[in-house]
Design a protein around this motif. Structure first.
Motif, PDB file in Angstrom:
ATOM      1  N   SER A   1     -46.285  15.470 -31.740  1.00 47.04           N
ATOM      2  CA  SER A   1     -46.744  14.503 -30.710  1.00 47.04           C
ATOM      3  C   SER A   1     -48.090  14.161 -31.355  1.00 47.04           C
ATOM      4  O   SER A   1     -48.733  14.477 -32.197  1.00 47.04           O
ATOM      5  N   GLY A   2     -48.647  13.057 -30.708  1.00 47.69           N
ATOM      6  CA  GLY A   2     -49.872  12.470 -30.856  1.00 47.69           C
ATOM      7  C   GLY A   2     -50.985  13.139 -30.101  1.00 47.69           C
ATOM      8  O   GLY A   2     -52.148  12.683 -30.090  1.00 47.69           O
ATOM      9  N   TYR A   3     -50.744  14.144 -29.307  1.00 43.24           N
ATOM     10  CA  TYR A   3     -51.814  14.746 -28.225  1.00 43.24           C
ATOM     11  C   TYR A   3     -52.382  16.050 -28.564  1.00 43.24           C
ATOM     12  O   TYR A   3     -51.589  17.021 -28.893  1.00 43.24           O
ATOM     13  N   SER A   4     -53.718  15.810 -28.702  1.00 43.05           N
ATOM     14  CA  SER A   4     -54.273  17.141 -29.048  1.00 43.05           C
ATOM     15  C   SER A   4     -54.334  18.008 -27.651  1.00 43.05           C
ATOM     16  O   SER A   4     -54.077  17.526 -26.508  1.00 43.05           O
ATOM     17  N   ILE A   5     -54.950  19.260 -27.843  1.00 45.06           N
ATOM     18  CA  ILE A   5     -54.916  19.850 -26.455  1.00 45.06           C
ATOM     19  C   ILE A   5     -55.992  19.578 -25.447  1.00 45.06           C
ATOM     20  O   ILE A   5     -56.149  20.077 -24.528  1.00 45.06           O
TER      21      ILE A   5
ATOM     22  N   ILE B   1     -39.565   4.803 -37.575  1.00 47.09           N
ATOM     23  CA  ILE B   1     -39.609   5.780 -36.765  1.00 47.09           C
ATOM     24  C   ILE B   1     -40.967   5.847 -36.089  1.00 47.09           C
ATOM     25  O   ILE B   1     -41.913   5.518 -36.784  1.00 47.09           O
ATOM     26  N   ASN B   2     -41.061   6.566 -34.990  1.00 54.08           N
ATOM     27  CA  ASN B   2     -42.389   6.565 -34.252  1.00 54.08           C
ATOM     28  C   ASN B   2     -43.123   7.740 -35.014  1.00 54.08           C
ATOM     29  O   ASN B   2     -42.624   8.996 -35.035  1.00 54.08           O
ATOM     30  N   GLN B   3     -44.173   7.557 -35.621  1.00 56.00           N
ATOM     31  CA  GLN B   3     -45.022   8.309 -36.456  1.00 56.00           C
ATOM     32  C   GLN B   3     -46.457   7.989 -35.936  1.00 56.00           C
ATOM     33  O   GLN B   3     -47.331   8.565 -36.674  1.00 56.00           O
ATOM     34  N   ARG B   4     -46.626   7.912 -34.601  1.00 58.01           N
ATOM     35  CA  ARG B   4     -48.010   8.096 -33.750  1.00 58.01           C
ATOM     36  C   ARG B   4     -48.921   7.006 -34.215  1.00 58.01           C
ATOM     37  O   ARG B   4     -50.129   7.002 -33.360  1.00 58.01           O
ATOM     38  N   GLU B   5     -48.872   6.157 -35.051  1.00 57.08           N
ATOM     39  CA  GLU B   5     -49.922   5.311 -35.620  1.00 57.08           C
ATOM     40  C   GLU B   5     -48.940   3.814 -35.608  1.00 57.08           C
ATOM     41  O   GLU B   5     -47.682   3.852 -35.673  1.00 57.08           O
ATOM     42  N   ASP B   6     -49.946   2.941 -35.674  1.00 53.87           N
ATOM     43  CA  ASP B   6     -49.269   1.509 -36.024  1.00 53.87           C
ATOM     44  C   ASP B   6     -49.023   1.137 -37.407  1.00 53.87           C
ATOM     45  O   ASP B   6     -49.350   2.044 -38.401  1.00 53.87           O
TER      46      ASP B   6
ATOM     47  N   TYR C   1     -45.067   3.790 -27.055  1.00 53.30           N
ATOM     48  CA  TYR C   1     -45.562   5.339 -26.720  1.00 53.30           C
ATOM     49  C   TYR C   1     -45.887   5.950 -28.199  1.00 53.30           C
ATOM     50  O   TYR C   1     -45.069   6.786 -28.321  1.00 53.30           O
ATOM     51  N   PRO C   2     -46.973   5.567 -28.907  1.00 47.86           N
ATOM     52  CA  PRO C   2     -46.821   6.230 -30.046  1.00 47.86           C
ATOM     53  C   PRO C   2     -47.099   7.654 -30.154  1.00 47.86           C
ATOM     54  O   PRO C   2     -46.897   8.469 -31.239  1.00 47.86           O
TER      55      PRO C   2
ATOM     56  N   PRO D   1     -50.362  14.640 -40.231  1.00 51.79           N
ATOM     57  CA  PRO D   1     -49.065  14.872 -39.562  1.00 51.79           C
ATOM     58  C   PRO D   1     -48.959  15.220 -38.103  1.00 51.79           C
ATOM     59  O   PRO D   1     -47.839  15.417 -37.309  1.00 51.79           O
ATOM     60  N   GLY D   2     -50.032  14.714 -37.367  1.00 49.85           N
ATOM     61  CA  GLY D   2     -50.062  14.820 -35.888  1.00 49.85           C
ATOM     62  C   GLY D   2     -50.288  16.304 -35.459  1.00 49.85           C
ATOM     63  O   GLY D   2     -50.520  17.328 -36.061  1.00 49.85           O
ATOM     64  N   TYR D   3     -49.830  16.625 -34.200  1.00 51.72           N
ATOM     65  CA  TYR D   3     -50.008  17.796 -33.740  1.00 51.72           C
ATOM     66  C   TYR D   3     -48.491  18.545 -33.612  1.00 51.72           C
ATOM     67  O   TYR D   3     -47.378  17.900 -32.922  1.00 51.72           O
TER      68      TYR D   3
END
Length: 610
Positions: free
Chosen positions: A187-191, A132-137, A163-164, A235-237
Motif C-alpha cells: 500500500s501507500g500508507y505508512s504507519i 497498474i496501481n503503483q501508488r504514484e501518478d 485511490y493510489p 516500493p511502498g509499504y
C-alpha cells in the motif's frame, strides 16, 4: 563521467551471471543516463482517461495519441512514475558528482510504431497500454534516438489512479504452524497515516481483525546499480498479517483494511482462501511447482514485437485451473527485476489471482540474491543490486531468518524442504544441518511424500552450461546432499535455474537404481530428480550428450503438478504453458511398510548381537 561509467558497468554486469541467465532485462536496453532534452513544439503525447480506477480497479487501460514532425522507426514511448521524472527528483551519489539529465528508468516502454507502421510516414500514432496501481501518478514521454541515445521530444499530461494508496496485490503464504496463514500486501500508507489489518471470517463465523506489521525499503538498502540508481523506485509499504487458529479445510473470506487517522477506513475488495488440511489428513491435495517465471506485459510492452510472453501463459494456465490447485511453490527467479524495482509491483499484480487465493510459497534464486560482498554463495551480479532485500520483504516465508531463505512447509500428506542455493549448503554448514533436520523429522506414516526443492540444480541436469563443464549439476551439489536424499528416502527433488524440463530415473551416485518409468510401485529405490525451470524466462539448451539417467527432456515452457490422492498414491504431471496439457507423468504407489523397507544406503547398519 565516473558516475556514468559505474551505471553502465552496473547495468551490464547485472545481466550476465553464471548459468541460466535470462539474457537482458528489457529496461536495461535504455541508456537513460544519456538522455537529452529535445522538446519539439509540434510533438505531442496525449493520454486518456486522466483518472483511472474510479470504481476501485487496480488495473486499467489508457489510450495514447502522439505525434512527431520527424518520425523514425526507433521512436518509442516511455511510461514514467512518478510523473515528474526530471532531474529535479534525482539525488547525486555525492556532492561532487552531478546527476544525469534523467536518473530514473521508465517502468515500461513500447515502440511508437508497435501497432501502426504508418507512424514512420505520417508521424502520428496511438497505443493502448495497461497500467497498474503503483501508488504514484504517471506520465508518458515520446523519445527519438532509439534506446542508445534517447532524446525526449514530448511529455504527456498526468494520469493517476483515483485511490493510489489503496491496499493491493495480496500474497498468501503458510506460516510455520499448519493452522496459520499469512497475508502480505502493498500500500501507500505508512504507519503514521493508517493502521493496517486484515478482516477475515468463515462462512458462518464472526469477522475477526488481525493486525499487520509494516516494512519498507530505502534506496540505501540496495547494494548497487541499477537498484540504487536508474532502477530505483519507492516500493511502498509492505504489510504482513498472521491469521491464526484456522480450522482445517475451512473456507475463509478476507479483505485488507487501513484505519486512517481521521477514523475512516480504506478497504480492498474481498478475497477468499481455504485453510490447510491437518498434517497427515488423507484427501485430494494438489501442488504446483516451477521456477524462473518472470513477468510480462499484457499490452506487449517491454518486449520485441515477436516475443512470446511465456510467463503470462504460465500464469494464465494456473488461473484457469485454480479450482484444482491448493498450493504453489515458485522455486526462485521470481520476476527478474534485476534491480528495476518497479517490476516487483508488476509481478505481484500479475500473480494476484493465484497468490490471493492459494498459498504462494517462494524460494530464493540468483536473480533475487546474488551480489558481490553481500554473503551470497556466488559472487555474481544477477540481482542487479537487490541482494535479496526485495524478495525477503515482498514475500513471507516461514524461515527462522528470512535473509537465509531456507525453510520447511507441510501441507497435508506432503513435507516440503526448500533449500537456498544462494547460501552454502555443504556438510558442516548451518543450511546442511537444516536440510538434514527437515528430512529426518518428518513422520512418514502421516506424511509419506517427502519433497526436496532448490533453485539451482543440486542433483542432475542436462543443461548445456552444466554439460560443458562435465558436472551435470551445480558443483558440489549432489556430492554434498545425495547421502541425505537416499538415507531419508526423498521421493522427488525439484529444481529451477535451467530453463527447460527434464526428468531422471530414480538415481543415486549417477546410477539408475530402477529403470525410468511412468509407474513406480513398492519400496523406495532412489530419488527422482526433476528440472521445472521453464516457467517463462528464455529457454536453455540441452547438452548433446545424452546421459543414461536422463529419461524425458522438453525444450519448452511448462510447470509441474503434484497430486496425492491418499497415503499410498502420488501423481506427478508436467504440463506445457502453451496449452495446459500433460506431456509427461509418473505415479508412485506404495504402502507404509514399503517406506520402512531398506533401500541401498538408506538404513542404519545392524549386527547380529543381541
Amino acid at each position: 563521467m565516473v558516475f556514468y561509467l559505474l551505471i553502465i558497468l552496473g547495468i551490464t554486469s547485472s545481466l550476465f551471471g553464471f548459468g541460466a541467465s535470462t539474457g537482458e532485462q528489457p529496461l536495461s536496453r535504455i541508456a537513460i543516463h544519456r538522455t537529452k532534452f529535445a522538446v519539439h513544439s509540434s510533438a505531442y503525447v496525449k493520454a486518456s482517461p486522466s483518472v483511472l480506477g474510479s470504481k476501485g480497479e487496480n488495473k486499467e487501460w489508457v489510450t495514447l495519441n502522439f505525434g512527431h514532425p520527424n518520425p523514425s522507426i526507433d521512436d518509442w514511448i516511455g511510461v514514467f512514475s512518478p510523473a515528474n521524472f526530471s532531474a529535479s527528483v534525482c539525488a547525486p551519489e555525492n556532492e561532487k558528482v552531478y546527476p544525469p539529465t534523467l536518473c530514473t528508468s521508465p517502468i515500461k516502454f513500447q515502440y511508437a510504431n508497435y501497432k501502426d507502421n504508418g507512424y514512420n510516414k505520417t508521424g502520428t500514432g496511438s497505443l493502448k497500454l495497461q497500467l497498474i496501481n503503483q501508488r504514484e501518478d504517471f506520465s508518458f514521454g515520446l523519445f527519438s534516438g532509439g534506446f542508445s541515445n534517447p532524446k525526449l521530444v514530448a511529455i504527456s499530461n498526468t494520469v493517476t489512479f483515483a485511490y493510489p494508496k489503496a491496499p493491493v496485490y495480496p500474497r498468501l503464504a503458510q506460516r510455520k504452524s499448519w493452522n496459520e496463514m499469512t497475508v502480505t500486501w502493498t500500500s501507500g500508507y505508512s504507519i503514521d497515516e493508517a493502521i493496517p489489518f486484515v478482516e477475515w471470517v468463515s462462512k458462518k463465523g464472526t469477522p475477526t481483525h488481525s493486525p499487520a506489521g509494516t516494512l519498507t525499503i530505502s534506496r540505501n538498502s540496495m547494494c548497487g546499480a541499477p537498484a540504487r540508481t536508474v532502477g530505483w523506485r519507492d516500493p511502498g509499504y509492505i504489510h504482513t498479517s498472521f491469521l491464526k487458529d484456522l480450522w482445517p479445510n475451512m473456507k475463509y473470506a478476507y479483505r485488507l483494511g487501513h484505519k486512517l487517522n481521521n477514523g475512516s477506513y480504506v478497504w480492498s475488495r474481498s478475497y477468499s482462501f481455504r485453510a490447510s488440511p491437518f498434517p497427515g489428513q488423507e484427501s485430494l491435495q494438489r501442488v504446483i511447482v516451477f521456477g524462473d517465471m518472470g513477468k510480462a506485459e499484457a499490452d506487449g510492452s517491454n518486449e520485441f514485437n515477436d516475443f512470446q510472453p511465456a510467463s503470462l501463459n504460465t500464469t494464465n494456465q494456473l488461473i484457469k485451473d485454480l479450482e484444482n490447485i491448493d498450493l504453489v511453490l515458485h522455486i526462485g527467479d521470481l520476476c527478474y527485476a534485476n534491480g528495476y524495482i518497479s517490476q516487483w509491483d508488476q509481478f505481484t499484480a500479475q500473480i494476484e489471482p493465484i497468490a490471493s487465493t492459494v498459498p504462494y510459497m517462494v524460494g530464493s534464486g540468483n536473480h533475487e540474491r546474488d551480489w558481490p560482498g553481500t554473503g551470497s554463495f556466488y559472487g555474481n551480479m544477477d540481482s542487479g543490486g537487490e541482494c535479496g532485500v526485495l524478495a525477503e520483504t515482498m514475500f513471507y516465508v516461514p524461515a527462522d531468518n528470512r535473509a537465509k531463505f531456507w525453510y520447511k512447509t507441510d501441507y497435508g500428506m506432503f513435507r516440503f524442504c526448500i533449500a537456498d542455493t544462494e547460501h552454502d549448503w555443504r556438510p558442516g554448514t548451518e543450511q546442511y544441518k537444516f536440510i538434514e533436520h527437515c528430512l529426518a523429522s518428518v513422520d512418514r506414516r502421516k506424511q509419506p511424500w517427502l519433497i526436496f526443492l532448490a533453485h539451482r540444480v543440486l542433483g542432475y541436469s542436462s543443461g548445456s552450461f552444466y554439460g560443458i563443464k562435465g558436472s551435470f549439476e551445480e558443483p558440489m551439489g549432489r556430492e554434498s546432499l545425495q547421502e541425505l536424499w537416499q538415507k531419508y528416502k526423498v521421493d522427488i527433488a525439484f529444481y529451477g535455474h535451467v530453463h527447460n524440463y527434464e526428468r531422471t530415473c530414480p538415481v543415486y551416485q549417477n546410477t539408475c537404481m530402477r529403470n525410468a518409468s511412468n509407474l513406480y510401485t513398492g519400496p523406495f529405490a532412489a530419488t527422482t530428480h526433476v528440472v521445472v525451470g521453464g516457467g517463462g524466462a528464455s529457454l536453455a539448451e540441452f547438452t548433446k550428450l545424452r546421459t543414461h539417467w536422463s529419461y524425458f527432456q522438453d525444450f519448452d515452457y511448462g510447470f509441474g503438478k503434484l497430486t496425492t490422492f491418499n497415503h499410498s498414491t502420488l501423481l506427478f504431471e508436467y504440463k506445457k504453458s502453451s496449452d495446459g496439457k500433460v506431456y509427461d507423468h509418473f505415479i508412485i504407489t506404495r504402502d507404509y511398510r514399503d517406506i520402512l523397507a531398506c533401500a541401498f544406503d538408506s538404513c542404519e547398519r545392524t549386527t547380529l548381537a543381541t
